[in-house]
Design a protein around this motif. Sequence first.
Motif, PDB file in Angstrom:
ATOM      1  N   ASP A   1      92.638 114.014  35.375  1.00  0.00           N
ATOM      2  CA  ASP A   1      92.169 113.116  36.433  1.00  0.00           C
ATOM      3  C   ASP A   1      93.170 111.988  36.664  1.00  0.00           C
ATOM      4  O   ASP A   1      93.461 111.612  37.811  1.00  0.00           O
ATOM      5  CB  ASP A   1      90.802 112.536  36.058  1.00  0.00           C
ATOM      6  N   GLN A   2      93.689 111.416  35.568  1.00  0.00           N
ATOM      7  CA  GLN A   2      94.685 110.351  35.700  1.00  0.00           C
ATOM      8  C   GLN A   2      95.957 110.869  36.365  1.00  0.00           C
ATOM      9  O   GLN A   2      96.553 110.183  37.200  1.00  0.00           O
ATOM     10  CB  GLN A   2      95.009 109.772  34.323  1.00  0.00           C
ATOM     11  N   ALA A   3      96.366 112.088  36.000  1.00  0.00           N
ATOM     12  CA  ALA A   3      97.570 112.665  36.604  1.00  0.00           C
ATOM     13  C   ALA A   3      97.371 112.887  38.091  1.00  0.00           C
ATOM     14  O   ALA A   3      98.283 112.631  38.902  1.00  0.00           O
ATOM     15  CB  ALA A   3      97.926 113.977  35.904  1.00  0.00           C
ATOM     16  N   ASP A   4      96.180 113.345  38.479  1.00  0.00           N
ATOM     17  CA  ASP A   4      95.903 113.548  39.905  1.00  0.00           C
ATOM     18  C   ASP A   4      95.923 112.220  40.657  1.00  0.00           C
ATOM     19  O   ASP A   4      96.450 112.128  41.772  1.00  0.00           O
ATOM     20  CB  ASP A   4      94.541 114.219  40.086  1.00  0.00           C
ATOM     21  N   ALA A   5      95.341 111.196  40.027  1.00  0.00           N
ATOM     22  CA  ALA A   5      95.333 109.883  40.666  1.00  0.00           C
ATOM     23  C   ALA A   5      96.748 109.345  40.815  1.00  0.00           C
ATOM     24  O   ALA A   5      97.108 108.744  41.843  1.00  0.00           O
ATOM     25  CB  ALA A   5      94.479 108.914  39.852  1.00  0.00           C
ATOM     26  N   LEU A   6      97.570 109.562  39.789  1.00  0.00           N
ATOM     27  CA  LEU A   6      98.953 109.100  39.842  1.00  0.00           C
ATOM     28  C   LEU A   6      99.733 109.847  40.924  1.00  0.00           C
ATOM     29  O   LEU A   6     100.514 109.244  41.664  1.00  0.00           O
ATOM     30  CB  LEU A   6      99.618 109.293  38.483  1.00  0.00           C
ATOM     31  N   ALA A   7      99.508 111.152  41.014  1.00  0.00           N
ATOM     32  CA  ALA A   7     100.172 111.938  42.056  1.00  0.00           C
ATOM     33  C   ALA A   7      99.785 111.423  43.445  1.00  0.00           C
ATOM     34  O   ALA A   7     100.612 111.353  44.354  1.00  0.00           O
ATOM     35  CB  ALA A   7      99.815 113.416  41.917  1.00  0.00           C
ATOM     36  N   GLY A   8      98.509 111.046  43.586  1.00  0.00           N
ATOM     37  CA  GLY A   8      98.066 110.483  44.855  1.00  0.00           C
ATOM     38  C   GLY A   8      98.735 109.158  45.162  1.00  0.00           C
ATOM     39  O   GLY A   8      99.085 108.870  46.318  1.00  0.00           O
ATOM     40  N   LEU A   9      98.911 108.341  44.131  1.00  0.00           N
ATOM     41  CA  LEU A   9      99.616 107.066  44.302  1.00  0.00           C
ATOM     42  C   LEU A   9     101.047 107.300  44.768  1.00  0.00           C
ATOM     43  O   LEU A   9     101.523 106.671  45.722  1.00  0.00           O
ATOM     44  CB  LEU A   9      99.605 106.305  42.980  1.00  0.00           C
ATOM     45  N   PHE A  10     101.746 108.222  44.102  1.00  0.00           N
ATOM     46  CA  PHE A  10     103.131 108.517  44.475  1.00  0.00           C
ATOM     47  C   PHE A  10     103.220 109.078  45.894  1.00  0.00           C
ATOM     48  O   PHE A  10     104.110 108.715  46.663  1.00  0.00           O
ATOM     49  CB  PHE A  10     103.744 109.517  43.493  1.00  0.00           C
ATOM     50  N   ALA A  11     102.281 109.978  46.235  1.00  0.00           N
ATOM     51  CA  ALA A  11     102.296 110.579  47.565  1.00  0.00           C
ATOM     52  C   ALA A  11     102.025 109.533  48.640  1.00  0.00           C
ATOM     53  O   ALA A  11     102.657 109.533  49.717  1.00  0.00           O
ATOM     54  CB  ALA A  11     101.268 111.702  47.644  1.00  0.00           C
ATOM     55  N   GLY A  12     101.087 108.634  48.364  1.00  0.00           N
ATOM     56  CA  GLY A  12     100.797 107.585  49.329  1.00  0.00           C
ATOM     57  C   GLY A  12     101.980 106.659  49.538  1.00  0.00           C
ATOM     58  O   GLY A  12     102.295 106.273  50.678  1.00  0.00           O
ATOM     59  N   TYR A  13     102.646 106.307  48.430  1.00  0.00           N
ATOM     60  CA  TYR A  13     103.849 105.482  48.547  1.00  0.00           C
ATOM     61  C   TYR A  13     104.895 106.161  49.412  1.00  0.00           C
ATOM     62  O   TYR A  13     105.484 105.544  50.299  1.00  0.00           O
ATOM     63  CB  TYR A  13     104.440 105.194  47.160  1.00  0.00           C
ATOM     64  N   TRP A  14     105.123 107.441  49.155  1.00  0.00           N
ATOM     65  CA  TRP A  14     106.159 108.154  49.893  1.00  0.00           C
ATOM     66  C   TRP A  14     105.854 108.169  51.387  1.00  0.00           C
ATOM     67  O   TRP A  14     106.736 107.923  52.215  1.00  0.00           O
ATOM     68  CB  TRP A  14     106.295 109.568  49.354  1.00  0.00           C
ATOM     69  N   GLU A  15     104.611 108.451  51.738  1.00  0.00           N
ATOM     70  CA  GLU A  15     104.250 108.493  53.151  1.00  0.00           C
ATOM     71  C   GLU A  15     104.399 107.125  53.797  1.00  0.00           C
ATOM     72  O   GLU A  15     104.894 107.001  54.920  1.00  0.00           O
ATOM     73  CB  GLU A  15     102.814 109.003  53.309  1.00  0.00           C
TER      74      GLU A  15
END
Length: 611
Positions: free
Chosen positions: A41-55
């Motif tokens: 769950d933490q990894a998914d949340a982190l991936a979402g953070l990174f993806a949001g930053y990139w966009e």
Amino acid sequence: MKPSLFPVLLVAGVLAGCGADTPPPAAPAAGQPDSATAREDQADALAGLFAGYWEDQLALNPLRATFLGDHRYNDRLPNFLGAEYRAKEREMLTGYLERARAVDAGSLGEQDRLSLEMFISDLEEELEGERFPAYLIPVNQFRNIGNWIAQLGSGTGAQPFETVQDYENWLKRVDGFVVIVDQAIANMREGMAKGVVQPRVLVEKTIPQVAAHVVEDPQESIFYRVVADFPETVPASEQERLRSAYVEAIRTELVPAYARLRDFLRDEYLPEARETVGLYALPDGEAWYAYLARRNTTTSLTPDEIHEIGLSEVARIHGEMRGVMEQVGFEGTLDEFFEYLNTEPRFYFETREQLLAGYEALRAKADAAAPALFSRLPKAGFEIRPVEPFREQSAAKGSYMAPSVDGTRPGVFYVNTYDLSARPSWAMESLFLHEAIPGHHFQGALSLELDHLPAFRRFGSYTAYGEGWGLYAESLGREMGFYTDPYQYFGKLNAELWRSIRLVVDTGIHRKGWSREQVLQYMYNNSAVKPSRAIAEAERYMAIPGQALAYKIGQLKILQLRDRAEAALGEDFDVRAFHAQILENGELPLGVLEAGIDRWIARSAGEEAGS
């Protein structure tokens, strides 16, 4: 040299897949959440953070999106020099930094934790740099929005011109360019009031570049090229309308904007430009340069320490050069050998076409040799093109532009064909290895294929890694069948010498107060450089402080890591596997790269011991 995007947030990648396997988690106690599930769950949340930053950063930096082949923002060109934009950028960085700091790093797997730590570190460094007012000196001969827009709008860059929408998109970007030009002028006026101005010599070189786009006849403009001949994908019924719109944009927007910038630089800014050439002379300049040295080398080395490394390397390489003199039977001093190489007609081409053909021949040789050293070759190809006339007098002798992510645009190895008397044939092999195969093309194109990595890692950039790899690639020449001619090996030494000289003169300019004349004299005394290149290079270091430090520092680290791996693994050392470890994790700061290679060495040694 891999060119920077204008503008770009250089938030870079982190290491993936090079650590030891994480041990399986212990079974959860009754009534407690499964630790593996929590970690996921933490990894998914982190991936979402990174993806949001990139966009968010692509939306903020649409030119970067265009260069990467993401065409969603091809009609946008925000006023990135304005206070509103800078505030928005700061807000975005601060927001993501706060969110990243709130993540529970202890519940992450090893690689996700490392990603988080690097993400935080890079955003902190980006925000630290805001104390230094680079926006007050936005224009020089090496980096300015006028040159970038000319490359994009001429149809030779990343901006596509295939459809009617593509052509409409560019017209909207022209509107943004006009705003940025006026903002640049306003910022430079503010800089004049605060004593933050460019060196006079750089302004003198910039004015002709800007003036080249001030034409009376729109058809003489570089921006007219894309409507002189349309691709078949643009309907004939639309071509005349678009041609008229482009002529109007050239006449009423582009040419007047360039004219305003030219007139301002010539009439207002040049008289206020400074005679000093180093960053030390600006307010807070010493701290500014130390920051740039850290950022470009991804090390804690001080400018003074880097200066001493440069002096040591220059002396070492001179010794190897004297060995080449003995090999070819040259009797005389090293300076006399330099003069011979600079004046002997057999080392120079008569036409630009011959120079370009020489590089095409090197491509075939490198293609055949690469599989012996690399287990993975890039899918994307690259073109060899001459540097455009409007920037060739100030451009480096070679540079590389990565292909688009979607594969529609190949990479480009730009060759400077200006002043053939400064383009000796003995320098060609090392330049090709650095910029093309196996240098920037391998590193840049392969990084785009790492689609399993988060985007901010896949497309991030660390100069010390990228340019360090390019210079390391030059050292592979003999393993690839190059440098059989001792003069070509001398070219390799001279290229390495040049990067060592950069350590001395870049720090000399910005830390020790060297004048332009001192820099040029040091170059002439220690290398086979001709004045046209020496001047262009010296003024480049003045324009982009600290960037030139990255090459040699990065190369020395990669060479050190290879020596370490060969010593530890002995006959089991596999150069293809070593190169895979360097290239298949995205661009990395040097400390992260070193830690990953050390873990790979330990795993490889352990596997051999257990076999």
